[in-house]
Each structure stands twice: as structure tokens, then as C-alpha cells.
Design an enzyme around this catalytic site. Sequence first.
Site, mmCIF file in Angstrom:
data_model
loop_
_atom_site.group_PDB
_atom_site.id
_atom_site.type_symbol
_atom_site.label_atom_id
_atom_site.label_comp_id
_atom_site.label_asym_id
_atom_site.label_seq_id
_atom_site.Cartn_x
_atom_site.Cartn_y
_atom_site.Cartn_z
ATOM 1 N N ASP A 1 -10.029 -5.753 -3.538
ATOM 2 C CA ASP A 1 -9.620 -4.594 -2.559
ATOM 3 C C ASP A 1 -10.650 -3.382 -2.541
ATOM 4 O O ASP A 1 -10.847 -2.828 -3.572
ATOM 5 C CB ASP A 1 -8.152 -4.012 -3.386
ATOM 6 N N SER B 1 0.671 -1.337 0.016
ATOM 7 C CA SER B 1 0.016 0.006 0.069
ATOM 8 C C SER B 1 0.817 1.366 0.070
ATOM 9 O O SER B 1 1.807 1.530 -0.802
ATOM 10 C CB SER B 1 -0.970 0.225 1.328
ATOM 11 N N HIS C 1 -7.323 -5.917 0.866
ATOM 12 C CA HIS C 1 -6.203 -5.055 1.060
ATOM 13 C C HIS C 1 -5.395 -5.551 2.324
ATOM 14 O O HIS C 1 -4.452 -5.038 2.954
ATOM 15 C CB HIS C 1 -6.696 -3.708 1.124
#
Lengths: 276, 276
Positions: free
Chosen positions: B222, B146, B254
Site C-alpha cells: 500500500d 481507508s 490501496h
Amino acid sequence: METKSENRCHGGVQGVYSHASQACGGAMTFGLFLPEEAADAPVPLLWYLSGLTCTHENAMTKAGAQAWAAEQGIALCFPDTSPRGDDVADDEAFDLGQGAGFYVNATAAPWAPHFNMWDYITAELPMLLGRNFALDMERQSICGHSMGGHGALTIAMHHPERFRAVSAFAPIAHPTQSDWGRKQFTAYLGADETAWAAHDATLLMRERGFDGPVLVDQGTDDNFLDLLMPEALAEAMTARRQEGAFRMQKGYDHSYFFMSTFMEEHVAFHAEALYR
Amino acid sequence: METKSENRCHGGVQGVYSHASQACGGAMTFGLFLPEEAADAPVPLLWYLSGLTCTHENAMTKAGAQAWAAEQGIALCFPDTSPRGDDVADDEAFDLGQGAGFYVNATAAPWAPHFNMWDYITAELPMLLGRNFALDMERQSICGHSMGGHGALTIAMHHPERFRAVSAFAPIAHPTQSDWGRKQFTAYLGADETAWAAHDATLLMRERGFDGPVLVDQGTDDNFLDLLMPEALAEAMTARRQEGAFRMQKGYDHSYFFMSTFMEEHVAFHAEALYR
């Protein structure tokens, strides 16, 4: 039953569910990993009982078990370690009350109405799982860490027909002779020590043993060796000629780093029994 | 440097250390996994940069990376994601301030004196690691998740001579065009967008690419796909003919469950580059 979350994980699904528990008199939460194979047919189930202070979440996120369960096509159940809630008795100490159910049915106040983790793990939760998920309840196995190792060993020895194998990481091995046991059994079960013997893995090993294989891993650098008393269980296993292995792992401590290191071998050990 | 903890893990040691940081103007904490082989000779180093809200601890305990790093004889460094402390500026939002350093050197108030994560990760921490641990700093590789995927990609493309490979899980791929980027760059770097381009993986990929292989995994389920903008980076990688793979993983989200699922392949990918 309420779905709290479901995440794709190693080709399967890591779910978290809550439900109203009769045994614990309130809402209980558990984690369940279902491997990819569960989409097609019921899969074997390996229980993972956690230790003091843990919820359903710790092992689910830190033990790294899903990788190996996925490889073997086995489901994993991560129950909580006690009843929870504002109306549930608790204690300031980390090793009594919420987070410290010790896998017994409490008979003494103020614990008795809620603290029935024995019934929850051995009766209520298996029934719920069998009815709601693609699990082959004829093929179950059980493991645990610390207080959960105590739970896994004592539950397995009381239910040899149900569990194909049992393993433990650093279990509380002889609670009737340890401060991790005497304090809690006095609180939950009362001062009459005859009621305690049914919840002591070493005493159960001496009396009855287990029908399947037993695997225990214990770190040599565990801070809690005096409380865990592994030597008592190792002696009892050997004296009984119990099928299994008691391994002292050099340099490891009581943490999830220890468990995650040997998790692959524990899951493989259970898989061998479950698919035999 | 102070040792906060050291746990035996997969035959090696998972340590946590803190030190006074010049770049961040205060104490910083990082995790370092050293495999067994580090006892005999310096080992290669794989950096793992974490995402929003994370400390050094999250990936260290939940990504399951040590198993594979041990197998490959590779060290893992888990830095924190921002400066910390009461004297360090912060924001109520989870995506700005502490826990959200975005791997840049802040030039704007109130962030400038402490928020220098670019210098910390690319200069200060490597020097500290090289001096204090059995690490072969000629063999480094980098990955992240991320915001950390953004950090890994941008840092790698600015230091192609240092890193043999780069990989990312669900990276913030095009921050100059996303609310995960525009908000933070405005705060840390000021309103002049020309200063932002050096910290956008998609723009860097278009301009210069990376000398080694690039691996990106992105879950199709996600929740943050609109903010991550993976399509921009995939397009840029392909247009540049960048050596590497951009994989969309069906059903994954995620979470760390996603990362732990594909961690084995990422570590193997880096190992191949590190031992080539």
C-alpha cells in the site's frame, strides 16, 4: 511497451500497458490480468471485448471477472474499443469514432488510416501478448459485451481454429439490419453492403457457425433490445444446430450489473473449453 | 426520496436513491443493493463506507460485493462520503471538503453547517432505510475502506449494540497522529485535540474495543502505509485481546483490486455474525 500500472489482484496481477500500434497508427492501451499460475507456466487466455464508449478500463474495474479467472487460472485481456488521440478522427455521437471501433478495418475516409480494430485484435495484439507474457496462445477463448459481443462472435467465427469457445453478453447480433451497425458500417466500410456481411454475427452463424460451444446471455429488460436484435441470432443458432445456449435473463438490463451477475458462469464456460 | 436508478443484479436489485438530508443540509445520494430474499422478508444490512474522493458509486461498481451479498442474502448500503453541491464548502485538496467528510460532525467554519457525516450515517440514513426498504435493522454490520475503514471502526465502537461485526480494508487507523487526520480534524473539529479522540480507531480500541469480531485487511504494498498507521491499530487490538484478525496481505496495494480480492471473505465474515 510501457507499463502504466500493475496491481496485485486475486493472487495475480492486473496490469495496464500501452504500446505503439501499427494497426491503429498510434498508442494503444490494454488491460491484462495474469493469474498466480502465470508465474510458473503459460496460462490460457480469455479475451474480453468491450462495448460502445468503453476503454480498456471499464470491464477491468466493473465486470468482476478477475475473481473467476483467478479461480480457473486463466488470463484476461481487456483491449480498448478504438484508436485514440487528437490526430484520430472522431464524431460527436457516442456510437461512432473513438470508443466505437466496431471491430472492423475501416476502408473509408476519414476513418481508414486509424480504425483497424479487426487487425489490432486478431493479429497485432495477440502477437504482442504472446511475446511478452506467460500466455499459452494455443488455448484462447473470447467473449464480449454489446458491440464487444458483436466483435467476439464475428472474430470467433472467422477464427474457429484459434478460439475454443465464444460467449457474449447482450451482443449487437444483427448489425446489418440495425441502427447499431448500418450507421457505422456505412461510415467505416462504405455504402456497398456486400462488405458488411463479414461483420454480422447472425449472417455468419447462418453461413458457417462456430466449431466450439457458444453462450449468449441477454437481459429481458435491456433498453436496447430493438437495436441488439437477439431474436435474429437465436433463430440462426437454432436453425444451424449450433452447439451452445442462448439465454434470456429475466429483469436484467444492459449494464455491468448484468454482466457481473453472469460473469462466473461465462468464465466457467470458457474454462471448460480451455482445459478440455 | 427519489429513485435515480434500479438495475437487476445477482438476482436482486442495485438501486441508487437521493433524498433531502437534514444532517447535511441538502440532497444526498446512496446506493442500496437488495438481494432476492428482500422480496419476501426483511434482510440483514451491511454498510460499506467508502474512502477519500469516492461517491456512493465507486464501491457499488468496483468492489464486487454484490455477488457475495447475494449469496448470503444480505443487503449492502453504499453512502456518499460527504455533503455535495455548489453551496457546500470545499477545498482544492482531494483530502478535505467534498469527498472527504471523514465521518465526523464538523463544528468549525466553513464546514459546520453541512459536514455532519457522523449524524448522517449513524442516525438519519439508518432511519430512512428502515422505513423505506425491506431491511432487518436489528441485524446490521459495517465495513469500509481507508477513510471509510476509519468510519466503520469508529462508528462500530461507538455503537456496539447496533453492529454485530466490523471490518476494514486498509483503514486510516490512527488519524490523530497522521496527516490523514490531523489536517481534517483541525479543519472540521478545531484545534482542540481533545475533541479528536472520539474519532480515532486506535484510541477507541485502547479505551473500549468492540463487543463483536473485528477483521482488518491491509496490503503490504500500500502506497499510504505511513498515513494509515496499521501498526498502531494492530498493537491496540492485540493489547486489548480484541476478538478478531488483523491480516497483512502480501503484494496488495490501496486499490479496489485489493478490496475486490478479499471482499468474499469480508462478506462471509459479516454473514457469520449476522446469522449467528
